[in-house]
Write a protein that holds these residues in place. Structure first.
Motif, PDB file in Angstrom:
ATOM      1  N   ILE A   1       2.188  76.673 -46.072  1.00  0.00           N
ATOM      2  CA  ILE A   1       1.323  76.409 -47.228  1.00  0.00           C
ATOM      3  C   ILE A   1       1.977  76.944 -48.502  1.00  0.00           C
ATOM      4  CG2 ILE A   1      -0.897  76.971 -48.313  1.00  0.00           C
ATOM      5  CD1 ILE A   1      -2.129  76.967 -45.508  1.00  0.00           C
ATOM      6  N   LEU A   2       2.554  78.144 -48.422  1.00  0.00           N
ATOM      7  CA  LEU A   2       3.260  78.696 -49.578  1.00  0.00           C
ATOM      8  C   LEU A   2       4.401  77.783 -50.007  1.00  0.00           C
ATOM      9  CD1 LEU A   2       3.506  82.479 -48.562  1.00  0.00           C
ATOM     10  CD2 LEU A   2       2.015  81.497 -50.310  1.00  0.00           C
TER      11      LEU A   2
ATOM     12  N   ALA B   1       2.891  74.857 -51.924  1.00  0.00           N
ATOM     13  CA  ALA B   1       1.855  75.150 -52.918  1.00  0.00           C
ATOM     14  C   ALA B   1       2.143  74.487 -54.265  1.00  0.00           C
ATOM     15  CB  ALA B   1       1.730  76.660 -53.099  1.00  0.00           C
TER      16      ALA B   1
ATOM     17  N   TRP C   1      -3.193  77.500 -54.788  1.00  0.00           N
ATOM     18  CA  TRP C   1      -2.716  77.215 -53.438  1.00  0.00           C
ATOM     19  C   TRP C   1      -1.800  78.324 -52.930  1.00  0.00           C
ATOM     20  CZ3 TRP C   1      -4.325  74.309 -49.675  1.00  0.00           C
ATOM     21  CH2 TRP C   1      -5.133  73.199 -49.951  1.00  0.00           C
ATOM     22  N   LEU C   2      -1.097  78.974 -53.845  1.00  0.00           N
ATOM     23  CA  LEU C   2      -0.317  80.134 -53.453  1.00  0.00           C
ATOM     24  C   LEU C   2      -1.230  81.226 -52.904  1.00  0.00           C
ATOM     25  CD1 LEU C   2       2.835  80.884 -53.826  1.00  0.00           C
ATOM     26  CD2 LEU C   2       1.993  82.437 -55.584  1.00  0.00           C
TER      27      LEU C   2
ATOM     28  N   GLY D   1      -2.288  80.234 -49.394  1.00  0.00           N
ATOM     29  CA  GLY D   1      -1.230  80.515 -48.437  1.00  0.00           C
ATOM     30  C   GLY D   1      -1.142  81.990 -48.092  1.00  0.00           C
TER      31      GLY D   1
END
Length: 432
Positions: free
Chosen positions: A98-99, A102, A107-108, A111
């Motif tokens: 996810i990171l 992102a 979104w970071l 994650g």
């Protein structure tokens, strides 16, 4: 408490396999914990956020990690260690992916939260597996190998990210994706190997070691077990003290590792490659010092090792904060400041193991990890804000002062443990 453990003669075979698998898991999980520090300046520019905001992102991971420690400890002690290990590796890998993808700072944050949900399970799963797979006389060495691998995991991201991002067609995102993909593969390999190659006596929980239940009584409910676990933790001042020490020590070490690259680049004028090399070197040197620390703890007892290591940390961090040393000497001080605390880890773990009943190992190490994670959560936002408000020198002087607090705290803990009949030297005899 020691009577609840298997004797050396009763420990099943497969020690090397378990130590290897668990140590590999330690390395993978530690890689996830330090994905952001090597690229903080890049992330600040790309997402248009401050160092304090990125500190909050790192703190969010640590907060989730902290909250999930005791549930994972319960899962490992009462249900299934293999499930605990596999779950933590899988969720941590998903968080890293996810990171890597992102698109925004929000979104970071997501994650980092998922990473926290994953890595929270690794200590509660690892230490019961190590304790039941190793003989008493070799347990400290197993803890040292486990810690050595963990420090190699810390060392890998700065090197990998710098090397991959140096390619004109690649960025930090490709490095994060590679690390997450390798983690998913390792999760599958580790779980299958544990299920097929390791004695069930090691893999399954110690919930059957219920010495308080009368003969013929039905197994306790989940609520009963949770209440008993809480009572066990609350009645263990030695474990609670070690958890407090872990909090203070973790605040120091995460303060150093989170911002030493910023200190070396913006404060001492070193290039980012040299600064990241110093950070990676600190973890590599720390890995070797963990092995030395295990031997020292066996020879002289945990107390002197714990005190001496954090006196050295304070000295090197004060040197960095003074800005009185040349840039290359500062890089050497940074390596030392980020590594000598590792001498203390086997000593801390030996004390914790010596104070634990067989059915409480996962929960007790979860308590200590709660301390570690609170320090992890506190250090980035607090020291990041202090850097922005007061500058690099006052922030690193504050880190050194906290290291001296750790020295005073551990001295008090060791004296009280001695008074309780588990001596600083004797604890090592029982728990290695």
């Amino acid at each position: 408490m020691r009577s609840l453990r298997r004797s050396a003669a009763e420990v099943p075979r497969g020690t090397a396999l378990v130590v290897g698998l668990v140590s590999g898991s330690h390395a993978v999980n530690h890689m996830y914990l330090v994905l952001l520090p090597p690229v903080l300046p890049t992330l600040a520019r790309e997402f248009e956020v401050s160092l304090a905001a990125l500190g909050v992102a790192m703190g969010a991971q640590a907060f989730v990690n902290t909250v999930c420690q005791l549930p994972y400890g319960y899962l490992a002690d009462e249900r299934d260690r293999t499930l605990t290990l596999g779950l933590c590796l899988t969720l941590g890998s998903i968080g890293a992916l996810i990171l890597a993808l992102a698109p925004t700072f929000e979104w970071l944050l997501v994650g980092q939260v998922v990473v926290g949900l994953g890595v929270a399970g690794h200590h509660p799963a690892h230490f019961p597996l190590l304790a039941d797979a190793t003989a008493e006389r070799n347990r400290a060495r197993a803890f040292s190998v486990h810690g050595f691998a963990g420090n190699l995991g810390f060392a890998a991201p700065p090197v990998l990210i710098t090397a991959i991002a140096a390619h004109p067609a690649l960025t930090w995102r490709h490095a994060f994706g590679l690390i997450g993909g390798v983690g998913l593969l390792y999760a599958a390999v580790a779980v299958v190997t544990l299920l097929r190659g390791v004695d069930p006596e090691i893999r399954r929980s110690n919930a059957d070691a219920d010495v308080d239940a009368p003969p013929g009584r039905e197994p306790r409910s989940v609520g009963d077990r949770l209440r008993a676990g809480i009572r066990s933790i609350a009645s263990a001042p030695g474990i609670l003290g070690l958890g407090l020490f872990a909090l203070v020590a973790s605040t120091v070490m995460w303060g150093v590792t989170s911002f030493v690259v910023v200190l070396l680049t913006e404060g001492y004028g070193l290039d980012s490659g040299t600064a990241n090399l110093a950070l990676s070197s600190a973890f590599v040197v720390g890995a070797g010092l963990i092995l030395i620390g295990g031997d020292l703890a066996d020879r002289v007892g945990p107390g002197p090792v714990l005190v001496g290591s954090y006196l050295l940390v304070a000295a090197f961090v004060f040197a960095l904060a003074s800005f009185a040393v040349p840039p290359l000497v500062a890089a050497v001080c940074a390596v030392c400041a980020g590594s000598v605390g590792s001498l203390s880890l086997p000593a801390r773990d030996k004390l914790a193991d010596a104070l634990s009943a067989r059915g409480d190992v996962g929960k007790n190490f979860a308590v200590i990890t709660v301390g570690i994670m609170i320090g992890n959560a506190v250090a980035p936002p607090v020291f990041g804000a202090l850097i922005e408000s007061s500058g690099l020198s006052p922030a690193f002087a504050a880190i050194a002062a906290v290291a001296l607090l750790a020295v005073a705290l551990v001295g008090t803990i060791v004296r009280r443990v001695d008074g309780a009949g588990v001596g600083a030297k004797g604890a090592g005899t029982g728990g290695d």
